[in-house]
Design an enzyme around this catalytic site. Structure first.
Site, PDB file in Angstrom:
ATOM      1  N   SER A 101      -3.180 -55.230 -52.135  1.00  0.00           N
ATOM      2  CA  SER A 101      -2.946 -55.946 -53.323  1.00  0.00           C
ATOM      3  C   SER A 101      -4.237 -56.473 -53.881  1.00  0.00           C
ATOM      4  O   SER A 101      -5.033 -55.782 -53.848  1.00  0.00           O
ATOM      5  CB  SER A 101      -1.825 -56.686 -53.499  1.00  0.00           C
ATOM      6  OG  SER A 101      -1.428 -57.078 -54.515  1.00  0.00           O
ATOM      7  N   ASP A 242      -4.332 -55.978 -61.011  1.00  0.00           N
ATOM      8  CA  ASP A 242      -5.232 -56.086 -59.516  1.00  0.00           C
ATOM      9  C   ASP A 242      -5.386 -55.063 -58.737  1.00  0.00           C
ATOM     10  O   ASP A 242      -5.128 -53.828 -59.264  1.00  0.00           O
ATOM     11  CB  ASP A 242      -4.271 -57.135 -58.575  1.00  0.00           C
ATOM     12  CG  ASP A 242      -2.809 -56.454 -58.349  1.00  0.00           C
ATOM     13  OD1 ASP A 242      -2.449 -55.688 -59.044  1.00  0.00           O
ATOM     14  OD2 ASP A 242      -2.130 -56.950 -57.448  1.00  0.00           O
ATOM     15  N   ASP A 246       0.248 -53.765 -59.336  1.00  0.00           N
ATOM     16  CA  ASP A 246       1.518 -54.249 -59.527  1.00  0.00           C
ATOM     17  C   ASP A 246       1.639 -55.482 -60.300  1.00  0.00           C
ATOM     18  O   ASP A 246       2.721 -56.202 -60.456  1.00  0.00           O
ATOM     19  CB  ASP A 246       2.341 -54.256 -58.264  1.00  0.00           C
ATOM     20  CG  ASP A 246       1.678 -55.346 -57.354  1.00  0.00           C
ATOM     21  OD1 ASP A 246       0.667 -55.900 -57.549  1.00  0.00           O
ATOM     22  OD2 ASP A 246       2.377 -55.551 -56.144  1.00  0.00           O
TER      23      ASP A 246
END
EC number: 5.4.2.10
Length: 448
Positions: A101, A242, A246
């Site tokens: 992430s 990012d 998400d």
């Protein structure tokens, strides 16, 4: 039961440190066994972001899944929400996203989605962990039953069409100049293309991944570059994603940040006016600003708080019947469309409001005045700093200092070895003093 491998958002850590080929192989084998259904050939879809270590982890997971008889469909670099959507759309038994992430490129992680596109429950993750620590040699597939792997073309177009369908068919972004920062991550191809197809004048930055520049001074964790570009190009709005897309933050035409709380306020008010809220309220986390809660109350909307983590937001949304929720970090979940946080789809809902109102983004997207909020992080190497009696005593003293005029939240991150200390209240100086007391105590405890 305490979990050994899974955190609040899958398994995450340093590539070739925590996340090794051996671990990825075990995850593939264990998850493959847990998600076998009947006698037909089982299928798993695997997506990834743009980290260099993604190749290594992907290959190891393919070996794990195929060794227990699962066929593998490789999607390549693609946003996490696209993996969730395609898991369901392609009737797969399991979905995998290889990503850490917003973390630096040296980290990586493994997120798993069930056949319905939702992240796995704690119970299923525990089943996988138990199998990872067992000898499963006798459960490996026979040589004639091994799985196959192949790459799937056209997945970007599928996600683009899915995202566009979340908007009214007649809506166009024509006339909007949009700067999008893809964080040199998973969205670097699909999001600029989708915005262009919707009619926007698109300027893409953070769209040249090299395997090591994901999230590096770009994306939602470093929005300054986007703010500068928006002002330089005289754009109407900036979108900061990012590494796995998400989550999303936005920038107005003046270069000012619009965080997840403000985005939730924009969408919630618009959906209320259009009669699209399933219930009169939204779900957020303990990190959301009290200003958002006060704004929603003024709109006749409730706000349910959960622990930090989009999975907990989604759990409460499903349990209580809400269709909108999110976090100030930019995870926005709209269950009418998605089964997980989707930064791009959330951005589209905000762009739709901007087009509908025909006013500058700075007027549309700053719906409330946030209360002063101080957030500081203390990194540690080992142990449990929050169990230190001196730290606990200092937290109690800091709460007394606020004297009921604010709130403190001290918690361990679920994805990295960090203690997060958050304070919020009407008096910024008093809040900062309380936060600094706790940070100082934690720093001494960590050093000891």
């Amino acid at each position: 039961m305490a979990r050994k491998y899974f955190g609040t958002d899958g398994i995450r850590g340093r590539a070739n440190g925590v996340i090794t080929p051996e671990l990825a192989l075990k995850v593939g084998q264990a998850a493959g066994l847990v998600f076998q259904r009947g006698e037909y050939r089982h299928r798993v879809v695997i997506g990834k972001d743009t980290r260099l270590s993604g190749y290594m982890i992907e290959t190891a997971m393919v070996a794990g899944f195929t060794s227990v008889g699962m066929d593998v469909l490789l999607l390549g670099p693609i946003p996490t929400p696209a993996v969730a959507m395609l898991t369901k759309s392609m009737r797969a038994d399991l979905g995998v996203m290889i990503s850490a992430s917003h973390n630096p490129f040296a980290d990586n992680g493994i997120k798993l989605f069930g056949p319905s596109g939702y992240k796995l429950s704690d119970e299923v993750e525990l089943q996988i962990e138990e199998l990872m620590d067992e000898n499963i040699d006798r459960r490996l597939a026979q040589s004639t039953q091994l799985g196959r792997a192949r790459r799937i073309d056209g997945v970007h177009d599928r996600y683009i069409e899915f995202a566009k369908r979340t908007l009214p068919r007649e809506l166009s972004l024509e006339g909007l100049r949009v700067v999008v920062d893809c964080a040199n991550g998973a969205a670097y191809k699909v999001v600029p293309e989708a915005l262009w197809e919707l009619g926007a004048d698109v300027i893409a930055i953070g769209a040249e991944p090299d395997g090591m520049n994901i999230n590096k001074e770009c994306g939602s964790t470093s929005p300054d570059a986007l703010a500068h570009k928006v002002r330089e190009m005289r754009a109407d709005i900036g979108i900061a994603l990012d590494g796995d897309a998400d989550r999303v933050l936005m920038i107005d035409e003046r270069g000012h940040l619009i965080d997840g709380d403000q985005l939730l306020a924009v969408i919630a008010q618009s959906w209320k006016e259009d009669g699209r809220l399933a219930k009169p309220g939204i779900v957020t986390t303990v990190m959301s600003n009290l200003g958002l809660e006060r704004f929603l109350a003024g709109e006749g909307l409730s706000m349910v708080r959960t622990p930090v983590g989009d999975r907990y937001v989604l759990e409460q949304m499903m349990a209580q019947g809400y269709n909108l929720g999110g976090e100030p970090s930019g995870h926005i979940i709209m269950s009418d469309f998605t089964t997980t946080g989707d930064g791009f789809v959330a951005a589209l809902q905000v762009l739709a409001v901007v087009q509908k109102l025909g006013r500058p983004v700075s007027e549309v997207c700053h719906r409330f005045e946030p209360l002063p909020q101080i957030l500081k992080n203390v990194r540690y190497r080992s142990g449990k700093p929050l169990e230190n009696p001196k730290v606990q005593s200092t937290i109690a003293d800091a709460e007394k200092k606020l004297n009921g005029c604010g709130r403190l939240l001290v918690r361990s991150s679920g994805t990295e070895p960090v203690i997060r200390v958050m304070g919020e209240g009407d008096d910024r100086d008093r809040v900062e003093e309380a936060v600094d007391m706790i940070v100082a105590a934690l720093s001494i405890g960590v050093a000891a």
